[in-house]
Structures are given as C-alpha cells and as structure tokens.
Scaffold this motif. Structure first.
Motif, PDB file in Angstrom:
ATOM      1  N   UNK A  82     -22.364 -36.115 129.444  1.00 43.38           N
ATOM      2  CA  UNK A  82     -22.663 -34.970 128.062  1.00 43.38           C
ATOM      3  C   UNK A  82     -21.718 -33.815 128.194  1.00 43.38           C
ATOM      4  N   UNK A  83     -21.916 -33.217 129.371  1.00 41.75           N
ATOM      5  CA  UNK A  83     -21.384 -31.830 129.583  1.00 41.75           C
ATOM      6  C   UNK A  83     -19.547 -32.129 129.278  1.00 41.75           C
ATOM      7  N   UNK A  84     -19.118 -33.425 129.765  1.00 36.98           N
ATOM      8  CA  UNK A  84     -17.642 -33.626 129.284  1.00 36.98           C
ATOM      9  C   UNK A  84     -17.346 -33.782 128.096  1.00 36.98           C
ATOM     10  N   UNK A  85     -18.030 -34.720 127.275  1.00 35.70           N
ATOM     11  CA  UNK A  85     -17.599 -34.743 125.838  1.00 35.70           C
ATOM     12  C   UNK A  85     -18.161 -33.677 124.958  1.00 35.70           C
ATOM     13  N   UNK A  86     -19.326 -32.976 125.363  1.00 33.80           N
ATOM     14  CA  UNK A  86     -19.563 -31.688 124.676  1.00 33.80           C
ATOM     15  C   UNK A  86     -18.594 -30.639 124.879  1.00 33.80           C
ATOM     16  N   UNK A  87     -18.112 -30.343 126.100  1.00 29.33           N
ATOM     17  CA  UNK A  87     -17.004 -29.584 126.273  1.00 29.33           C
ATOM     18  C   UNK A  87     -15.591 -29.876 125.443  1.00 29.33           C
ATOM     19  N   UNK A  88     -15.288 -31.295 125.615  1.00 33.47           N
ATOM     20  CA  UNK A  88     -14.069 -31.485 125.110  1.00 33.47           C
ATOM     21  C   UNK A  88     -14.176 -31.366 123.250  1.00 33.47           C
ATOM     22  N   UNK A  89     -15.357 -31.766 122.625  1.00 33.29           N
ATOM     23  CA  UNK A  89     -15.441 -31.567 121.422  1.00 33.29           C
ATOM     24  C   UNK A  89     -15.402 -30.004 120.940  1.00 33.29           C
ATOM     25  N   UNK A  90     -16.013 -28.890 121.777  1.00 39.68           N
ATOM     26  CA  UNK A  90     -15.968 -27.646 121.686  1.00 39.68           C
ATOM     27  C   UNK A  90     -14.331 -26.828 121.796  1.00 39.68           C
ATOM     28  N   UNK A  91     -13.616 -27.670 122.498  1.00 41.47           N
ATOM     29  CA  UNK A  91     -12.393 -27.279 122.937  1.00 41.47           C
ATOM     30  C   UNK A  91     -11.290 -27.595 121.742  1.00 41.47           C
ATOM     31  N   UNK A 110      -7.884 -32.797 129.810  1.00 43.30           N
ATOM     32  CA  UNK A 110      -7.443 -33.881 130.508  1.00 43.30           C
ATOM     33  C   UNK A 110      -8.315 -34.938 131.278  1.00 43.30           C
ATOM     34  N   UNK A 111      -9.308 -34.048 131.851  1.00 42.19           N
ATOM     35  CA  UNK A 111     -10.185 -34.882 132.802  1.00 42.19           C
ATOM     36  C   UNK A 111     -11.320 -35.488 132.063  1.00 42.19           C
ATOM     37  N   UNK A 127     -13.811 -38.459 133.504  1.00 41.85           N
ATOM     38  CA  UNK A 127     -15.219 -37.929 133.999  1.00 41.85           C
ATOM     39  C   UNK A 127     -16.301 -38.774 133.218  1.00 41.85           C
ATOM     40  N   UNK A 128     -15.988 -39.288 131.803  1.00 37.25           N
ATOM     41  CA  UNK A 128     -16.976 -40.243 131.258  1.00 37.25           C
ATOM     42  C   UNK A 128     -17.005 -41.455 131.867  1.00 37.25           C
ATOM     43  N   UNK A 129     -15.931 -42.085 132.499  1.00 33.91           N
ATOM     44  CA  UNK A 129     -15.870 -43.244 133.027  1.00 33.91           C
ATOM     45  C   UNK A 129     -16.616 -43.086 134.394  1.00 33.91           C
ATOM     46  N   UNK A 130     -16.441 -42.030 135.027  1.00 34.59           N
ATOM     47  CA  UNK A 130     -16.993 -42.015 136.448  1.00 34.59           C
ATOM     48  C   UNK A 130     -18.672 -41.881 136.040  1.00 34.59           C
ATOM     49  N   UNK A 131     -19.085 -41.345 135.197  1.00 36.17           N
ATOM     50  CA  UNK A 131     -20.529 -41.134 134.919  1.00 36.17           C
ATOM     51  C   UNK A 131     -20.905 -42.481 134.578  1.00 36.17           C
ATOM     52  N   UNK A 175     -14.402 -46.797 140.211  1.00 37.21           N
ATOM     53  CA  UNK A 175     -14.981 -45.457 140.851  1.00 37.21           C
ATOM     54  C   UNK A 175     -15.229 -45.742 142.332  1.00 37.21           C
ATOM     55  N   UNK A 176     -14.903 -46.730 143.091  1.00 36.06           N
ATOM     56  CA  UNK A 176     -14.991 -46.700 144.559  1.00 36.06           C
ATOM     57  C   UNK A 176     -13.571 -46.456 145.021  1.00 36.06           C
ATOM     58  N   UNK A 177     -12.669 -46.525 144.342  1.00 37.94           N
ATOM     59  CA  UNK A 177     -11.243 -46.442 144.750  1.00 37.94           C
ATOM     60  C   UNK A 177     -10.412 -47.480 145.291  1.00 37.94           C
ATOM     61  N   UNK A 178     -10.921 -48.704 144.878  1.00 39.77           N
ATOM     62  CA  UNK A 178     -10.365 -49.981 145.376  1.00 39.77           C
ATOM     63  C   UNK A 178      -9.258 -50.777 144.205  1.00 39.77           C
ATOM     64  N   UNK A 179      -9.513 -50.688 143.239  1.00 38.84           N
ATOM     65  CA  UNK A 179      -8.682 -51.432 142.172  1.00 38.84           C
ATOM     66  C   UNK A 179      -7.150 -51.230 142.327  1.00 38.84           C
ATOM     67  N   UNK A 180      -6.632 -50.026 142.450  1.00 36.36           N
ATOM     68  CA  UNK A 180      -5.276 -49.787 142.443  1.00 36.36           C
ATOM     69  C   UNK A 180      -4.988 -49.075 143.769  1.00 36.36           C
TER      70      UNK A 180
END
Length: 531
Positions: free
Chosen positions: A227-236, A270-271, A275-279, A419-424
């Motif tokens: 919510x914070x990430x998408x809201x901030x991106x929209x505002x920016x 940029x993030x 951040x949405x993916x991590x959430x 999310x756990x840092x395994x795939x790549x």
C-alpha cells in the motif's frame, strides 16, 4: 482558526516550498487558486452593499464543484501515505533490517560452517549412501534417520537428517558425512535446509524471536508495504515537473526538503515493483492473509500437487494421477505392509533413471509409504521433480514433474524462493539486500521530511502536519463508492491491514472531534472576551 484550517495552511506552505520544482503550469494553477480566494474574499467584503443586496439568488455563485480524477484522489493518497508511513514505518524498518541480515546469511553460513559443508579432499568415487548413513547413525545413536541429502557436488558433504529427543518443533539433527570416506565431519541442529545461523535469523525476521505473537509484526508490515509503495509511486508519478528525468533520477541541485523529497521519490519509484513483490510473497505464508491466499489458490485450481507414495492397493500410481481412491466397505482389506526394503542406494538409482538427478533429497519410507526422492535445486533453471519408489522391489510408483504443476503453484514456488534469495543465488541475495537498504533509506527520508515540514523552526518539538481531514468528502460518488468497496474487500482478504486501517480511522476521528471541541471552546472564549 480551527485545527483543520491550521493543517491546511501548513500543507499549503509546504507545497509552496516545492513550487520551484514544478512546471509553470503548476505555478499558474497556484496563482489562480490564490486569485480565486481573493475574489471570494472581495465578494464577501461587498456582500453588505446595496448592489450586493439587490443581487438575485440566480446570480450568486453556487457551491464549488468537486474536483474529479487525480485532483480529487491525490489529497486522500497524501493523507494515507503520511499516516501509513508514520505509524507503520517502525515495523517496516524492523522487517527491512532483519531481512538484510537474512539476505547475507546464505553466504555467511558457507563461511561459518565450511568444515561441515565441504570435504577436506575430493576423492575418486563416493562410498555407498548406506555406508554414509550407517556412519551417521553411529555418530548419533539416539537419532532416527528420516531423510538423506546426497552431496550435490564434488566438494560437498552428505547430510543425514535425524529426528532426535530434546529438539524443538520443526528442528532436526543433521549429521554431515564425507561421501568419499564416510567420515563424520560434524553435526548441527537445523531447521529445514537452514543451518543454525540462518535458522535463527529467519525466525528473527519472521517474528523477532517472539513466537506466534511476534509473527503479527511481520504480517502487519507485509500487509502495508504494498500500500505504501504503490501509493508513494502514484504520488511521485503524479507530480508535475519541468524535466522528465527528475522522475527517475534525483535532483542533485535541490536543497533542504526538496532534495530529500527528490531522493525519497526516485528511490521509492525504482524500488516499488520489488517492494510489492516482497509484500505479496511474504503474505503467502503469513498466518491470516496466508490462509485466505491458500484457499483462493485452491479454488482457482492452483494447489500444489503431491506425489503418490502410498503403498495401499488402489492408490493412484500413474504419472498424471496424484490422489488415491476412497475405499468402500465392500472392498477387501489390503494386505499387511511389506517389510522388504531394497535400500537407499537402489532407491536413488531407480529415481535417477526416472529423471530425478539434481540435488536430491531422499525421504526414507515411513509406515505405509515408499521412498520419496525429490529434486530441490531451486536456482534457475529449477529442478523440482519428485519420484516415489516402492521399497519392496524398486518399482517407480509415481513421477511428478515440476512442469505438471498448475501455473499458480509454479508462481507461488517461484515467489517464495525469490523472497528467500534462492532462485538466482547470489544475485538474488544482493537484490534483496538492496531492497532492504532502500526501505531503510526511504523511511529515514520520510521522517526527515516530516521533521523539515514543522511549522516553525523555533518549536523544537513541533513536526510536520498531515494533509487536512475530509479529503474523502471531495471525491465524486462514482470514484468514492468503488474505492470504498475495494478497500473493504482488501481489508477482509488481508485482515491485519483492515483491522489496523479501522483503528487508524477511529483514532483519527477521535482526534478530529477533540480538535473541533477545542476550536469551538477557543472561539467561544474569544467571543466572550470581545463581548
């Protein structure tokens, strides 16, 4: 002046401070608003003149029309982003800091536990797995072997996984065996594939080592992060600017609050996707939202399949059937389970012939079950096929290829492993560390802007005010109703987000009521003094 009016004045003052970064159109818009306010004031001043008294009702200005679209939504987003950032930021900072530590734990455990994870000397050929398991049993006689992870490469040791008395729930005892000499190189208490350091940091990230109660912190942080990430991106993105490059690159010539805002906005943009993916991936294994996500995934046909490893006659054994049939009362009872066991070496050989070859995890037969040999190489391209082997004769009972997984099950697997840092591998872990650092910097810049927006520099304890209350009243009904419905649906699906939002609104309404009463009391006192 009421509290809301004071907040509005403070917000307009802060926006005026940013006007230098806006386009001429924005400056003109602000001037037009000021001219409109001046005209309204002039109209009010002339209301008592005869000409004004003779003015008909039709000639009088009507109520100001409600702004539409982005102009109406922006103040609401500003207030939401402000309070979410201010109140949830401490939890987000904790999640980012502990996540940063976890991202580094993959490489740290390779250094700290090098003696257990690697062999002293690479030999010409490995001894049989059964010999390695026997050595582990001799080293830990109280343990019961439940799984074996053969050495995945020439320099790695074999892991023999045991259940042992005195361990906490989810913990196992892992014995590390040199595959060339069957020498035991050490034993550690582990959790899944995590060695002690990473297991502790994983729990610290998930619950701050506070158990089930502590998990609420991480779920609350994950619930608000998107919510914070998408809201901030929209505002920016919605800000007007003279140079388009300032959307994606910070303005290095800016100073003060404008400089902080520039870095906060560009880094946040940029993030945002990460951040949405991590959430989203973090919520998949949370307690409350995770249960809803799992149920939705099952209803959409995206449940993760499992290999058929039961020895019960009538159980499905074809590659495309992964569930047994229900026995009725008129069926004959199955014979007693077979006690013959071909041994782990022949079981692994049969699984390799069936296609399971990369980084194997062998689960030994339990009561009524066969061997389950599963690939667990989650680095891209992944190898996650599973084979079930009959312990009596080495027959392949079932094969489950990762390509057979439903799309949603594949996406869930990829999301969790990312999310756990395994795939790549290392690149994945560096990206996670960068996102964690970005969150911590964004929070620092956010609090700095809040401080810089305080109304007077001499009031050391003052801080920046939020967007004035009542922004939702200015939304057109065609936008307000869908927004309210979507908010209610998301709040139900992500319970901690919904409950915390209701709590925020309740506190905000209470503060608003108290401010209104205080303003009325002050106005009454002034009127009494004037009278």
């Amino acid at each position: 002046m009421s509290l809301d009016e004071a907040q509005g004045a403070a917000a307009r003052t802060a926006d005026a401070a940013d006007a230098q970064t806006e386009t001429p159109n924005d400056t003109q818009t602000g001037a037009g608003a000021g001219a409109g306010a001046g005209a309204a004031a002039g109209a009010g001043a002339g209301a008592g003149t005869p000409a004004a008294a003779d003015r008909s009702a039709a000639d009088r200005p009507g109520p100001e029309p409600k702004p539409g679209g982005w102009a109406a939504l922006r103040p609401l987003l500003l207030r939401m982003h402000f309070y979410a950032g201010l109140l949830i930021a401490p939890l987000l900072f904790l999640a980012a800091a502990t996540g940063l530590l976890y991202a580094g734990s993959w490489q740290a455990e390779k250094i700290i536990y090098a003696d257990e994870l690697t062999v002293d000397r690479v030999g010409e050929a490995a001894v049989p797995l059964s010999t390695q398991v026997a050595a582990a049993r001799h080293a830990e006689p109280e343990g019961k072997v439940v799984a074996v992870w053969p050495a995945p490469d020439a320099e790695a040791t074999t892991r023999v996984i045991m259940e042992a008395p005195g361990l906490a729930e989810g913990e196992t005892r892992t014995v590390f065996v040199d595959p060339y000499t069957a020498q035991v190189d050490g034993a550690l208490t582990t959790k899944g594939d995590a060695l002690p350091l990473r297991a502790w940091l994983s729990e610290f990230h998930a619950s701050l080592q506070l158990g089930e109660f502590g998990r609420n912190y991480s779920e609350l942080a994950a619930s608000w992060l998107w919510v914070v990430a998408l809201g901030g991106a929209a505002l920016w993105i919605g800000r007007r600017r003279t140079r388009k490059t300032r959307l994606v690159l910070p303005d290095r010539k800016a100073t003060g609050r404008r400089k902080t805002l520039s870095w906060h906005g560009t880094v946040g943009l940029w993030a945002a996707l990460g951040l949405v993916a991590l959430s989203a991936t973090g919520l998949t294994w949370s307690k409350y939202a995770g249960e809803n996500i799992g149920q939705l995934q099952d209803r959409l046909g995206g449940a993760t399949p499992s290999v058929a490893a039961s020895l019960t006659p009538g159980q499905a054994a074809d590659g495309d059937e992964h569930a047994g049939h229900v026995m009725t009362e008129d069926m004959e009872m199955p014979p007693a389970p077979q006690t013959a066991d071909i041994g782990i070496d022949r079981a692994v050989a049969a699984a390799r012939e069936a296609g399971a070859t990369e980084w194997l995890q062998v689960t030994l037969p339990a009561k009524g079950q066969g061997y389950v040999v599963k690939e667990k190489d989650r680095e891209f391209p992944v190898h996650l096929d599973t084979v079930a082997i009959d312990p009596a004769d080495g027959r392949v009972m079932d094969v489950l290829s990762f390509s057979e997984y439903p799309l949603l099950a594949k996406l869930t697997r990829f999301g969790i492993d990312l999310h756990m840092g395994q795939t790549f591998g290392l690149a994945n872990q560096i990206a996670l560390a960068a996102l964690a650092l970005a969150v911590m910097l964004l929070i620092f810049w956010g609090y700095r802007m809040w401080w810089l927006r305080r109304p007077t520099k001499d009031r050391a304890l003052a801080a920046g005010r939020a967007q004035p209350r009542g922004a939702w009243r200015k939304l057109p009904v065609t936008l307000l109703l869908p927004l309210a419905a979507a908010t209610a649906a998301v709040g139900w699906f992500v319970p901690l987000l919904g409950l915390s939002l209701v709590a925020f609104l309740a506190v905000d309404m209470l503060l608003g009521a108290l401010a209104g009463r205080r303003a009325k009391a002050e106005a009454g006192a002034e009127a009494g003094a004037a009278g």
